[in-house]
Design a protein around this motif. Structure first.
Motif, PDB file in Angstrom:
ATOM      1  N   HIS A 135       0.614   4.350   0.952  1.00 14.41           N
ATOM      2  CA  HIS A 135       0.312   5.111  -0.310  1.00 14.41           C
ATOM      3  C   HIS A 135       0.144   6.558   0.025  1.00 14.41           C
ATOM      4  CE1 HIS A 135      -1.944   6.246  -4.478  1.00 14.41           C
ATOM      5  NE2 HIS A 135      -0.207   7.074  -4.255  1.00 14.41           N
ATOM      6  N   LEU A 145      -4.544  12.715   2.426  1.00  6.51           N
ATOM      7  CA  LEU A 145      -4.374  11.401   2.507  1.00  6.51           C
ATOM      8  C   LEU A 145      -3.563  10.423   2.455  1.00  6.51           C
ATOM      9  CD1 LEU A 145      -7.426   9.286   1.767  1.00  6.51           C
ATOM     10  CD2 LEU A 145      -6.949   9.141  -0.331  1.00  6.51           C
ATOM     11  N   GLU A 147      -3.298   6.461   1.519  1.00 10.32           N
ATOM     12  CA  GLU A 147      -4.082   4.948   1.503  1.00 10.32           C
ATOM     13  C   GLU A 147      -3.658   3.630   2.094  1.00 10.32           C
ATOM     14  OE1 GLU A 147      -6.314   3.154  -2.218  1.00 10.32           O
ATOM     15  OE2 GLU A 147      -4.299   4.519  -2.747  1.00 10.32           O
ATOM     16  N   VAL A 149      -3.233  -0.240   2.813  1.00  6.60           N
ATOM     17  CA  VAL A 149      -2.934  -1.091   1.754  1.00  6.60           C
ATOM     18  C   VAL A 149      -2.693  -2.198   2.856  1.00  6.60           C
ATOM     19  CG1 VAL A 149      -2.207  -2.479  -0.082  1.00  6.60           C
ATOM     20  CG2 VAL A 149      -2.348  -0.081  -0.349  1.00  6.60           C
ATOM     21  N   ILE A 174      -7.225   6.340   4.217  1.00  4.13           N
ATOM     22  CA  ILE A 174      -8.972   4.987   4.372  1.00  4.13           C
ATOM     23  C   ILE A 174      -7.589   3.638   3.971  1.00  4.13           C
ATOM     24  CG2 ILE A 174     -10.062   6.646   3.126  1.00  4.13           C
ATOM     25  CD1 ILE A 174      -8.654   5.129   0.150  1.00  4.13           C
ATOM     26  N   GLU A 175      -8.788   2.961   4.177  1.00  5.39           N
ATOM     27  CA  GLU A 175      -7.749   1.288   4.462  1.00  5.39           C
ATOM     28  C   GLU A 175      -8.978   0.386   2.512  1.00  5.39           C
ATOM     29  OE1 GLU A 175      -7.488  -0.802   8.109  1.00  5.39           O
ATOM     30  OE2 GLU A 175      -7.537   0.865   8.710  1.00  5.39           O
ATOM     31  N   VAL A 176      -8.056  -0.429   2.357  1.00  5.30           N
ATOM     32  CA  VAL A 176      -8.233  -0.685   1.029  1.00  5.30           C
ATOM     33  C   VAL A 176      -7.310  -2.230   1.348  1.00  5.30           C
ATOM     34  CG1 VAL A 176      -8.399   0.753  -0.208  1.00  5.30           C
ATOM     35  CG2 VAL A 176      -6.389   0.047  -0.194  1.00  5.30           C
ATOM     36  N   PHE A 182      -4.778  -0.717  -6.686  1.00  7.24           N
ATOM     37  CA  PHE A 182      -5.715  -0.219  -4.728  1.00  7.24           C
ATOM     38  C   PHE A 182      -7.260   0.534  -4.840  1.00  7.24           C
ATOM     39  CE2 PHE A 182      -0.958  -0.321  -4.127  1.00  7.24           C
ATOM     40  CZ  PHE A 182      -0.969  -0.923  -3.864  1.00  7.24           C
ATOM     41  N   THR A 184      -7.409   4.450  -5.183  1.00  7.94           N
ATOM     42  CA  THR A 184      -6.909   5.780  -5.343  1.00  7.94           C
ATOM     43  C   THR A 184      -6.223   5.543  -7.275  1.00  7.94           C
ATOM     44  OG1 THR A 184      -4.711   5.584  -4.695  1.00  7.94           O
ATOM     45  CG2 THR A 184      -6.752   6.969  -2.777  1.00  7.94           C
TER      46      THR A 184
END
Length: 276
Positions: A135, A145, A147, A149, A174-176, A182, A184
């Motif tokens: 993302h 950033l 993201e 996923v 960042i990892e989610v 998610f 953000t």
């Protein structure tokens, strides 16, 4: 490294810019001759603007030598390492696009730039071990950033490789896990919907709501202006998806629905919560 970007709209052109600036060979896929030409021009304009602002280490026309714009995925080089789809927010469309990419690029990581849709759902029927969410944020060349996923079926090696590529491009990752919105989008939409409700209730003007968030909370851009930038129609679709998945706290305000119905979609139409 050969990277493929499918979809030449705002996000796709931005991702193509990012990859070119990072030294990748880029294949940009956009159906239709007119749209393909518009996608190329969008990348050219983005690179030129970055060069004018001193944000590009190379000469734009040299980078553009590494850009190929095609109308069909069949024309994509089989040796691609990464495919990023940036097509509209529709699970079935994204799945179809990535299925074609899986066949055309047998060794590539398959990444979706969705901001809220389920990666697990998109990965159904695909080689899930090489599918993940990547993302990006608009404008892609500027926003730091990314993201990542991941769903249960993705390979840890794939996640590590994509993280490394993103960091080489200067992004913070960042990892989610795969969950509605998610991290953000879920938080951003929650604030955005409440800002619209406040405007709808006459709590404060759009300008003052945004100024409050910029100066009081350090946001670089207020939630209403950000909604204009993203597109009110896009924000409405995400909010509707989150409301269906997570409940009525994400239900879009009437004001947002009315503006979308009136064609006031934000910057792309010249009017949203602000006049552009």
């Amino acid at each position: 490294m050969i990277s493929v970007v499918i979809g030449g709209g705002t996000m796709g052109a931005g991702v193509a810019h990012l990859f070119l600036a990072g030294g990748h060979e880029v294949v940009l896929v956009e159906a239709g001759a007119d749209r393909a030409l518009a996608a190329r021009r969008a990348v050219e304009a983005s690179l030129a603007k970055a060069a004018e602002r001193g944000k590009l280490d190379a000469v734009p026309h040299e980078l553009l030598k590494n850009l190929t714009v095609v109308e069909r995925l069949d024309d994509v080089a089989a040796g691609a390492s990464l495919v990023v789809e940036a097509v509209p927010e529709d699970v079935e469309l994204k799945r179809q696009v990535l299925k074609a990419a899986a066949n055309a690029c047998p060794n590539a990581v398959l990444a979706s730039n969705t901001s809220s849709l389920s990666i697990s759902a998109i990965a159904e029927g695909l080689p899930g071990e090489r599918v993940l969410g990547m993302h990006f944020f608009n404008p892609v060349p500027v926003q730091q950033l990314v993201e990542l996923v991941h769903h249960d079926g993705v390979s840890a090696d794939v996640v590590a490789r994509v993280r490394g590529w993103a960091e080489e491009l200067g992004k913070t990752v960042i990892e989610v896990r795969d969950a509605p919105g998610f991290a953000t989008s879920r938080l951003g939409v929650a604030v955005g919907m409440e800002a619209i409700r406040m405007l709808e209730e006459g709590v404060a003007s759009a300008e003052d709501i945004d100024t409050g968030m910029r100066l009081g909370y350090g946001w670089p851009m207020g939630p209403l202006r950000l909604t204009d930038l993203v597109g009110l129609d896009v924000r409405l679709a995400i909010a509707e998806h989150l409301a269906a998945e997570l409940g009525p706290r994400f239900e879009p305000p009437r004001l947002l629905r009315d503006k979308v119905a009136a064609g006031q979609l934000g910057r792309k139409t010249g009017r949203g919560f602000f006049t552009w």
